[in-house]
Every structure is written in structure tokens, then in C-alpha cells.
Design a protein around this motif. Sequence first.
Motif, mmCIF file in Angstrom:
data_model
loop_
_atom_site.group_PDB
_atom_site.id
_atom_site.type_symbol
_atom_site.label_atom_id
_atom_site.label_comp_id
_atom_site.label_asym_id
_atom_site.label_seq_id
_atom_site.Cartn_x
_atom_site.Cartn_y
_atom_site.Cartn_z
ATOM 1 N N PHE A 76 -2.201 1.068 -5.210
ATOM 2 C CA PHE A 76 -1.736 2.467 -4.695
ATOM 3 C C PHE A 76 -1.644 2.609 -3.206
ATOM 4 C CE2 PHE A 76 -2.268 6.983 -3.631
ATOM 5 C CZ PHE A 76 -0.893 7.446 -3.849
ATOM 6 N N GLY A 77 -2.843 2.568 -2.553
ATOM 7 C CA GLY A 77 -2.723 2.896 -1.081
ATOM 8 C C GLY A 77 -2.095 1.912 -0.101
ATOM 9 N N THR A 78 -2.263 0.743 -0.397
ATOM 10 C CA THR A 78 -1.495 -0.067 0.500
ATOM 11 C C THR A 78 -0.111 -0.189 0.158
ATOM 12 O OG1 THR A 78 -3.735 -1.273 0.815
ATOM 13 C CG2 THR A 78 -1.648 -2.290 1.557
ATOM 14 N N VAL A 79 0.339 -0.343 -1.061
ATOM 15 C CA VAL A 79 1.905 -0.538 -1.488
ATOM 16 C C VAL A 79 2.496 0.794 -0.793
ATOM 17 C CG1 VAL A 79 3.497 -0.486 -3.339
ATOM 18 C CG2 VAL A 79 1.326 -2.086 -3.315
ATOM 19 N N ILE A 80 1.974 1.963 -1.032
ATOM 20 C CA ILE A 80 2.626 3.140 -0.578
ATOM 21 C C ILE A 80 2.600 3.105 0.677
ATOM 22 C CG2 ILE A 80 2.595 5.611 -0.369
ATOM 23 C CD1 ILE A 80 3.234 5.057 -2.970
ATOM 24 N N ALA A 81 1.607 2.529 1.443
ATOM 25 C CA ALA A 81 1.247 2.517 3.022
ATOM 26 C C ALA A 81 2.651 1.672 3.522
ATOM 27 C CB ALA A 81 0.038 1.883 3.637
ATOM 28 N N TRP A 82 2.719 0.459 2.752
ATOM 29 C CA TRP A 82 3.849 -0.322 3.408
ATOM 30 C C TRP A 82 5.184 0.226 2.922
ATOM 31 C CZ3 TRP A 82 5.330 -4.266 6.247
ATOM 32 C CH2 TRP A 82 6.467 -4.737 5.940
ATOM 33 N N ALA A 83 5.448 0.761 1.824
ATOM 34 C CA ALA A 83 6.813 1.288 1.660
ATOM 35 C C ALA A 83 7.195 2.412 2.520
ATOM 36 C CB ALA A 83 6.809 1.965 -0.007
ATOM 37 N N LEU A 84 6.283 3.431 2.965
ATOM 38 C CA LEU A 84 6.564 4.436 3.795
ATOM 39 C C LEU A 84 6.393 4.114 5.325
ATOM 40 C CD1 LEU A 84 5.109 7.471 1.893
ATOM 41 C CD2 LEU A 84 7.430 6.466 1.722
ATOM 42 N N GLY A 85 5.338 2.950 5.705
ATOM 43 C CA GLY A 85 5.126 2.741 6.756
ATOM 44 C C GLY A 85 6.328 1.792 7.446
ATOM 45 N N SER A 86 6.869 0.941 6.716
ATOM 46 C CA SER A 86 7.884 -0.076 7.222
ATOM 47 C C SER A 86 9.194 0.909 7.549
ATOM 48 C CB SER A 86 8.242 -0.866 6.037
ATOM 49 O OG SER A 86 8.664 -0.136 4.847
ATOM 50 N N HIS A 87 9.253 2.128 7.092
ATOM 51 C CA HIS A 87 10.317 3.083 7.501
ATOM 52 C C HIS A 87 9.827 3.887 8.852
ATOM 53 C CE1 HIS A 87 13.512 5.899 7.445
ATOM 54 N NE2 HIS A 87 12.778 6.977 7.398
ATOM 55 N N VAL A 88 8.666 4.500 8.939
ATOM 56 C CA VAL A 88 8.461 5.304 9.913
ATOM 57 C C VAL A 88 7.805 4.577 11.437
ATOM 58 C CG1 VAL A 88 7.975 7.335 8.423
ATOM 59 C CG2 VAL A 88 6.174 5.987 8.999
ATOM 60 N N LEU A 89 6.977 3.380 11.018
ATOM 61 C CA LEU A 89 6.172 2.896 12.092
ATOM 62 C C LEU A 89 7.183 2.082 12.886
ATOM 63 C CD1 LEU A 89 2.936 1.439 10.389
ATOM 64 C CD2 LEU A 89 3.288 3.739 11.476
ATOM 65 N N PRO A 90 7.850 1.560 12.713
ATOM 66 C CA PRO A 90 9.095 0.853 13.578
ATOM 67 C C PRO A 90 9.714 1.938 14.455
ATOM 68 C CG PRO A 90 9.276 -0.146 11.536
ATOM 69 C CD PRO A 90 8.550 0.800 11.268
#
Length: 449
Positions: A195-209
Motif C-alpha cells: 500500500f504505502g510504497t505503491v501509492i507513493a510511487w503512483a502519486l509521487g511519479s506525478h508530483v515529484l518531477p
Amino acid sequence: MAEKPTVPPIAPHHRVPLVHGLVGMVLFVGGGLLLVRAADALARGAWATPAILGAVHALTLGWLLTLVVGTLYQLGPVALQVTPRAPNMWPWLLPLHTVGVVIVTWGVSVGRHDVAAFGWLLLAISTSASAIVLLGPWRAPEKTRARMRLVTLGFLALGVTLLLAASRLLWGWQGFIPVISSLRLSHSAFGLVGFGTVIAWALGSHVLPMFLGTRAHTSPATRWIPGLLLGGATLLLPTLFSGLAALQAVAVMVMAAGQGLVVWQGLQWFRNRANRALDPALTAVAIAFVALLLATVLQLVLAVGALSGVLWLAHDVWSRAVTIWGVLFLAGWLAMLVAGVLLRVFVFLSWMVRAGPGARPAAHGPVRVSQFSRPSLAWLCVALFAVSLLLLCVTIAAGSTSGAQFAAGLYSTAAIVLLLHHTLALFAPPRDTVAALPLSSPPLAPSPH
């Protein structure tokens, strides 16, 4: 008598994540204080004690889950391009979720599984309802459907996490007696990694760049990330009834491979960033990636040790290493990543609500986003988080109770400073002078990548 000017209504998708953020930060402070209570267990590496488990559930359910649900009310229309089915349900779902978190945390921290079971029931109801309100891959447009599936898979992993926790209710029923160590490992894998890392990747790959202004596109190799993370967690399920230490070690290494890809892509984003200066938010994100890297290396060491049998011979070393891994992964990677993103997003949403488009005009002219931030508080918060994480790992390795208590106190202080920073952003008057905290792009604009 002159009529008072009316304040335009606030868009619900701005208000909802702000309320979730404040609730999550209060629960985050509670988790930090529970870490102080658990200092003795931390120093002994006794990670399965009620005191530590109470702190863990306050951080995972109270901080991470609360913020993920609140963020999706905002990022759903932006990153996923779907509108929540029933956005006005949140005033009912958030209190239900909060009460569930408090009951679970209290029940677990005092060893009352009957009390915790009631909290799990409330959480299962609120989480299922939130997923129905927020998700639905069939409604997403083609260009965001892949990210929507990732978020959906993350919530399915959360559902498995809740089921594994609820399986304690069936303990001994018609011979249902799983291996307790395997149950705990599977529960942690689906909760923190699935849950934690998959969600972090799904949303982080949008906002972090977007935050970094990076020129690097996401590498094609990262398409393996969700499969490795969720596949590794799924491999642990057969071990619930037979142990199978070798299969557990292989599953842990598979998840570590997915985590390694996340770290590698994060490094590419930072290396190719256009915004060379790191503000407090990006510094917190950088610390989170360093924590994930260290946790992944330690995870591989533990897996290899389990296969070879070396670390099993020194139980004290093993338990301390597992405890340090938990600190790095949960308090470092997941908690710091969310805190870093929130340092940007919460300030921006506070501006949107109080001075942005549709809000009541300020008496002294336009107000900029950066006037709602408090740079000194933000830097203090990040510094306290970094020092406390380092000290926690060192004192756990050394077995120092007083050191672990001091480090946990610093961590809870950092959480309090974070809460103060965001409370001032939402309620205090804007600062008169604008600090040099550039926001080169709107924090929640659609990503070009």
C-alpha cells in the motif's frame, strides 16, 4: 447599515485535503509521542511489543492513510482526472476513520485485541467507502488509466492488510492457526510496501518531477515497480501456514528490487532537476529517498542472512536490525515523503482557500503563496526529522534506552513543529515579507510527464 461582503464559497476539493492534513498531523504527533513511550522496547529491538505497535499504527493509519485519502480528493481530478463520486461524504467518513484509528492504536498499544478489533471494523467500513467514493479505473481517461490502476492496486493491498489484521479474530477457529511471524511479515509487507510504497510511487511519479522541475522522463524500467512490490508481498501468503523461510527471503528480495528501482528513479529526478536549490520540502523528500535506500540495503542483508542462517544465530542482532529497518522504512521513507510533499501542498492549498482565485481579496493587494510559509519553522522541522532518524538508528544499534528516548523525543518535536507550521499557514495572517521559497510551477498542476 452597510451590508457585510460575503465570502465566496471554498471549493470542496481544496478544503477536504486541508482538514485531512490537520487531522493526520495531530495523529502524527500522537505516533511520535508513542515512540517516546516505546523507547525502552526500541533500544532492546523488541519491535513486536504493544508500545511499538501502537506507534506504528498511529503513523501508518493515522498519518499515511489519512493523508493519502485527503490528497486523493485533490489529486483525483488533477493526476487521475476523475471526480470523486460523492465528495460530500467526507464529513462522515473522516470522523469514522479517525475514531477507528484512535481505537486501533489504543487497543494495540495496551494489548487489547478485542478493542482493536472494533477499531478495525470501523476502519474497514471507512476505507471501503472512501475507495468507492474516490476510485474507479473504468472512469479514468486513457492517459491516466495506468496511474489509476496503481492507486487501485494500492488500496487492494490495504484491503489485504486489513484482512490479515482481522485474521487474529479467527485465531484457533476450526484449526486456523497461522505462523505468527509469517502473519506479521505479510501484514507489514502489504501495508508498508504494497500500500504505502505503491501509492507513493503512483502519486509521487506525478508530483515529484513537477516539484523538482526535472527534465528526466520516467524510465521504462520503472514499469516493473508495482509488479515487484506487490508480487513480493503476494509470495509471502503461502508462508502463513508453513513458514517456508527460503520463500520469505526470496519475497523480501523481490520487494527490495522494486524499492531499488524507486530509489534509482528518484536519483534521476534529483540529478536532472531544474530547481537546483533545495527548499525544506525537497530536502525532506531527499531524506526520504536516502532512508529508503538504507532500508532496502538492510532488507537485502536480512534476506541473505535468513537464507544462509547466519543472522538467526544472533537473535539480538537480528531483532535490532529489523527494528532499524522499520524506523528507516516507516518513520524515514514513508513519513518523510508525505511530510515533504505536504510542506508544498498544504501551503499552496492554504493560499488557494484564503487568497487564491475565488477567495476574498486581501485588503493590501495580492498575496503570494510563499507568504503563507514559515521557512524557519520548515527548516527546523526537517532538521529535527533528519537528526532524530539518525539518532534512532544509532541508539537502537547501541541498545541505549536514554538515547532512544531522546531521539524519539526529537522526532515527536519535529511532528509538533510540522503541525505548528501548517496551522500558521491556514489560520495566521500572511507574512509581510516574501521569503525566497520559489514555487516555479503550481504544486498541483498536471504533470507534463
